[in-house]
Scaffold this motif. Structure first.
Motif, PDB file in Angstrom:
ATOM      1  N   MET A  30      39.858  36.074  37.390  1.00  0.00           N
ATOM      2  CA  MET A  30      39.431  35.749  38.747  1.00  0.00           C
ATOM      3  C   MET A  30      40.606  35.069  39.424  1.00  0.00           C
ATOM      4  O   MET A  30      41.269  34.205  38.832  1.00  0.00           O
ATOM      5  CB  MET A  30      38.203  34.820  38.736  1.00  0.00           C
ATOM      6  N   TRP A  31      40.886  35.456  40.664  1.00  0.00           N
ATOM      7  CA  TRP A  31      42.075  34.946  41.349  1.00  0.00           C
ATOM      8  C   TRP A  31      41.723  34.576  42.783  1.00  0.00           C
ATOM      9  O   TRP A  31      41.164  35.378  43.525  1.00  0.00           O
ATOM     10  CB  TRP A  31      43.165  36.021  41.333  1.00  0.00           C
ATOM     11  N   ASN A  32      42.056  33.340  43.110  1.00  0.00           N
ATOM     12  CA  ASN A  32      41.898  32.895  44.505  1.00  0.00           C
ATOM     13  C   ASN A  32      43.175  33.272  45.246  1.00  0.00           C
ATOM     14  O   ASN A  32      44.232  32.679  45.037  1.00  0.00           O
ATOM     15  CB  ASN A  32      41.661  31.383  44.580  1.00  0.00           C
ATOM     16  N   VAL A  33      43.055  34.261  46.085  1.00  0.00           N
ATOM     17  CA  VAL A  33      44.224  34.802  46.771  1.00  0.00           C
ATOM     18  C   VAL A  33      44.887  33.742  47.648  1.00  0.00           C
ATOM     19  O   VAL A  33      46.110  33.721  47.819  1.00  0.00           O
ATOM     20  CB  VAL A  33      43.822  36.026  47.615  1.00  0.00           C
TER      21      VAL A  33
ATOM     22  N   VAL B  55      41.426  32.252  36.896  1.00  0.00           N
ATOM     23  CA  VAL B  55      40.586  31.980  35.726  1.00  0.00           C
ATOM     24  C   VAL B  55      40.682  33.205  34.813  1.00  0.00           C
ATOM     25  O   VAL B  55      40.377  34.325  35.256  1.00  0.00           O
ATOM     26  CB  VAL B  55      39.119  31.731  36.127  1.00  0.00           C
ATOM     27  N   PHE B  56      41.163  32.992  33.588  1.00  0.00           N
ATOM     28  CA  PHE B  56      41.248  34.059  32.600  1.00  0.00           C
ATOM     29  C   PHE B  56      40.252  33.784  31.478  1.00  0.00           C
ATOM     30  O   PHE B  56      40.002  32.619  31.132  1.00  0.00           O
ATOM     31  CB  PHE B  56      42.649  34.142  31.987  1.00  0.00           C
ATOM     32  N   ASN B  57      39.724  34.867  30.848  1.00  0.00           N
ATOM     33  CA  ASN B  57      38.935  34.638  29.642  1.00  0.00           C
ATOM     34  C   ASN B  57      39.860  34.641  28.423  1.00  0.00           C
ATOM     35  O   ASN B  57      41.058  34.979  28.511  1.00  0.00           O
ATOM     36  CB  ASN B  57      37.810  35.670  29.510  1.00  0.00           C
TER      37      ASN B  57
ATOM     38  N   THR C 192      42.507  46.516  37.145  1.00  0.00           N
ATOM     39  CA  THR C 192      41.667  46.877  38.281  1.00  0.00           C
ATOM     40  C   THR C 192      40.954  45.633  38.809  1.00  0.00           C
ATOM     41  O   THR C 192      40.733  44.669  38.060  1.00  0.00           O
ATOM     42  CB  THR C 192      40.603  47.914  37.903  1.00  0.00           C
ATOM     43  N   GLY C 193      40.610  45.617  40.086  1.00  0.00           N
ATOM     44  CA  GLY C 193      39.904  44.475  40.653  1.00  0.00           C
ATOM     45  C   GLY C 193      39.376  44.752  42.052  1.00  0.00           C
ATOM     46  O   GLY C 193      39.795  45.703  42.727  1.00  0.00           O
ATOM     47  N   LEU C 194      38.448  43.883  42.473  1.00  0.00           N
ATOM     48  CA  LEU C 194      37.843  43.981  43.792  1.00  0.00           C
ATOM     49  C   LEU C 194      37.750  42.592  44.412  1.00  0.00           C
ATOM     50  O   LEU C 194      37.672  41.574  43.700  1.00  0.00           O
ATOM     51  CB  LEU C 194      36.440  44.590  43.705  1.00  0.00           C
ATOM     52  N   ILE C 195      37.745  42.533  45.739  1.00  0.00           N
ATOM     53  CA  ILE C 195      37.528  41.269  46.440  1.00  0.00           C
ATOM     54  C   ILE C 195      36.048  40.898  46.317  1.00  0.00           C
ATOM     55  O   ILE C 195      35.159  41.702  46.619  1.00  0.00           O
ATOM     56  CB  ILE C 195      37.935  41.384  47.911  1.00  0.00           C
ATOM     57  N   ALA C 196      35.806  39.665  45.852  1.00  0.00           N
ATOM     58  CA  ALA C 196      34.426  39.204  45.680  1.00  0.00           C
ATOM     59  C   ALA C 196      33.942  38.398  46.878  1.00  0.00           C
ATOM     60  O   ALA C 196      32.777  38.503  47.283  1.00  0.00           O
ATOM     61  CB  ALA C 196      34.309  38.378  44.399  1.00  0.00           C
TER      62      ALA C 196
ATOM     63  N   MET D  91      39.183  37.263  44.129  1.00  0.00           N
ATOM     64  CA  MET D  91      39.175  38.619  43.564  1.00  0.00           C
ATOM     65  C   MET D  91      38.761  38.540  42.110  1.00  0.00           C
ATOM     66  O   MET D  91      39.114  37.591  41.400  1.00  0.00           O
ATOM     67  CB  MET D  91      40.559  39.280  43.633  1.00  0.00           C
ATOM     68  N   CYS D  92      38.022  39.525  41.639  1.00  0.00           N
ATOM     69  CA  CYS D  92      37.606  39.603  40.236  1.00  0.00           C
ATOM     70  C   CYS D  92      38.059  40.953  39.677  1.00  0.00           C
ATOM     71  O   CYS D  92      37.977  41.976  40.360  1.00  0.00           O
ATOM     72  CB  CYS D  92      36.095  39.477  40.093  1.00  0.00           C
TER      73      CYS D  92
END
Length: 562
Positions: free
Chosen positions: A29-32, A38-40, A108-112, A123-124
């Motif tokens: 998860m990334w705060n643009v 946040v990584f697992n 791969t990722g999308l804006i949450a 983004m997640c």
């Protein structure tokens, strides 16, 4: 939010976490806007770390691990996504592993969520390890490149030819060498091959069409030798292929076509030379001799003294002295020709001259039908050394690889096919196949040039020749591919030989431009199984074992599974 809603949310979160963990995906998860990430734990494990080792984590953590070239591609993909050029963020990238290796990942990722101003906020996404997929694809590309090199360097073409029930014929695949055979490109005959039949010599066309039709009806292997006319030049072509019938009745042939023009010219010259020699012998009676089988005395013509390099003033020929000049391996055969009651004879044999030069002679002999001299045999001798050497040269050209001196692919495949067929009748006879090629041989050619690459092939070919036994057959079957037939050997025993070759190849030092370097080989070993229907299955298992060795690190010997 009531207790029931909290429980439902907790259950949904647990399910999502289980899905992510079960897929072995590294989630992020990334705060643009702030750079917070946040990584697992799986994300860190993919690259050889624990999450604790990477703390504190941020977007810079990703930037540090990703290779610079791929990071630029990733960031361009992000820009495209943010600017509406793509409906999601997706890319492939290489990441530096803790042990120094490279890990390929699909990212791969999308804006949450968005900020109140409408800018991307959180983004997640996830990372999936695709290293094995990438390596397998590269290995497949190398195999295709190797096969293409073989096809491009042969004096002919590898091909697939189809004939459909409606009579349509085509070449779904043909290597570029088809241009040499028929004067057409692969694309021109991919869907319709009628143009190639126009190139076949008119006197041979019916025979070629009949041979194809017979193979189509019987599914027997197709084999034919015929002429083609390309750019007003006549060429001889030899073709061989194996047919198989498909469900709709279409027959597909896999095979090769080879330009045989040079061999045909050599055969023609050989026939002309032989005819001239025989005519000269009959007309001029070259090398005339006469022998008394009771006394052993002989008379020679002047030409025969010249052929055998003897001085007529000092050498008084007898059968005993003549046999002394004959090669030991041929002596018994020649001796029988001088025995009383032996009928007329014609045979070839070798003589050893005073300087130890070996010459081939052809001798004709007839009993002299005369009451006054019933024990006389008369005949002629002809020096046929040049013809014999030409025969040996033709045989050598047709069976040997000119660079290494080992057998060539055609000879080896014919040899294995015959051994395979004969051993099916005697299943207790075992044999194994070693298939090997060089590791990263392209680097040798790229770094030192093709002449040095050829020298490497010659040296390794010599190492193979010096290492194997007389009963074992070695061949160069491709650019840098070799195969060895090991009779009477199990896979384990053949692997011992392969290991000796691998170590000898690895220890040999080459020198190019004042630089020393070594090469390595990877070997696949397969033992013939009684359940195998044809020799291609055996060779295929050996090749698969070789590729397994390539994929698991190279420079090793791998035994194929039964």
């Amino acid at each position: 939010m009531n207790t029931m809603e909290n429980n439902a949310l907790a259950t949904e979160v647990a399910q999502l976490r289980a899905i992510v963990d079960g897929s072995h995906m590294g989630s992020w998860m990334w705060n643009v806007q702030t750079g917070e990430v946040v990584f697992n734990e799986r994300w860190a494990e993919m690259f050889g770390y624990t999450l604790e080792e990477l703390q504190p984590v941020s977007y810079a953590t990703w930037q540090k691990l990703c290779l610079p070239k791929d990071l630029a591609i990733s960031e361009q993909a992000l820009d495209d996504y943010f600017n509406g050029k793509a409906n999601k963020y997706s890319t492939e990238a290489r990441v530096q592993h803790k042990n120094g290796g490279i890990v390929w990942i699909r990212d791969t990722g999308l804006i949450a969520t968005y900020t109140s101003e409408g800018k991307p906020e959180w983004m997640c996404g996830g990372h999936v390890d695709i290293t094995e997929f990438k390596e397998n694809r590269m290995a497949l590309a190398e195999s295709r490149e190797r096969l293409q090199k073989i096809a491009d360097n042969m004096q002919g073409t590898l091909y697939q030819f189809v004939k459909r029930p409606d009579g349509n014929v085509a070449f779904p695949y043909a290597s570029s060498g088809i241009k040499l055979i028929y004067g057409v490109t692969p694309e021109q005959v991919k869907n319709d091959a009628t143009v190639v039949f126009k190139a076949i010599h008119p006197d041979d066309l019916a025979r070629v069409e009949q041979s194809i039709e017979q193979s189509y009806q019987t599914l027997e292997p197709w084999e034919c030798e015929y002429r083609v006319i390309v750019e007003n030049q006549v060429k001889w072509v030899y073709g061989h292929s194996t047919p198989e019938r498909e469900a709709d009745g279409t027959v597909l042939w896999n095979g090769l076509l080879i330009d045989q023009t040079e061999r045909k010219l050599l055969e023609k010259r050989l026939a002309q030379t032989q005819s001239q020699l025989e005519a000269a012998q009959r007309v001029a009676h070259l090398g005339y001799w006469q022998a008394d089988v009771n006394t052993g005395e002989m008379e020679w013509s002047e030409t025969l003294f010249l052929i055998l390099e003897q001085d007529p003033l000092r050498f008084k020929p007898t059968v005993h002295d003549f046999l002394g000049l004959v090669h030991a391996s041929d002596r018994d055969k020649v001796r029988r020709g001088f025995e009383p009651g032996y009928p007329g004879h014609e045979f070839d044999f070798r003589v050893v001259l005073r300087n130890q030069e070996i010459r081939w002679l052809r001798q004709w002999g007839l009993i002299h039908q005369s009451k006054s001299d019933p024990h006389l045999i008369r005949g002629t001798l002809q020096d046929i050394t040049e013809r014999k050497e030409l025969e040996l040269m033709l045989l050598e050209q047709s069976t040997r690889d000119s660079l290494t001196g080992l057998y060539n692919r055609r000879y080896f495949m014919d040899f294995i096919e015959k051994r395979f067929s004969s051993n099916r009748a005697a299943d207790q006879n075992i044999f194994s196949i070693i298939s090997f090629d060089f590791d990263h041989f392209k680097r040798v050619n790229d770094n030192y040039g093709h002449l040095v690459g050829d020298e490497v092939l010659r040296v390794i070919g010599r190492i193979v020749f010096d290492t194997i036994r007389e009963t074992e057959i070695a061949a160069r079957v491709g650019g840098e591919e070799f195969m060895i037939y090991v009779p009477g050997a199990s896979a384990t025993e053949a692997a011992t030989l392969a290991e000796r070759l691998r170590q000898k190849a690895m220890k040999h030092e080459f020198l190019a431009d004042q630089t020393k370097f070594t090469v390595t080989i990877t070997c696949g070993v397969a033992e013939r199984q009684v359940t195998e229907r044809n020799f291609q299955e055996l060779l295929g298992r050996a090749d698969r074992a070789l590729y397994k060795g390539k994929e698991s690190g190279r420079n090793k010997v791998v035994i194929a599974e039964p």
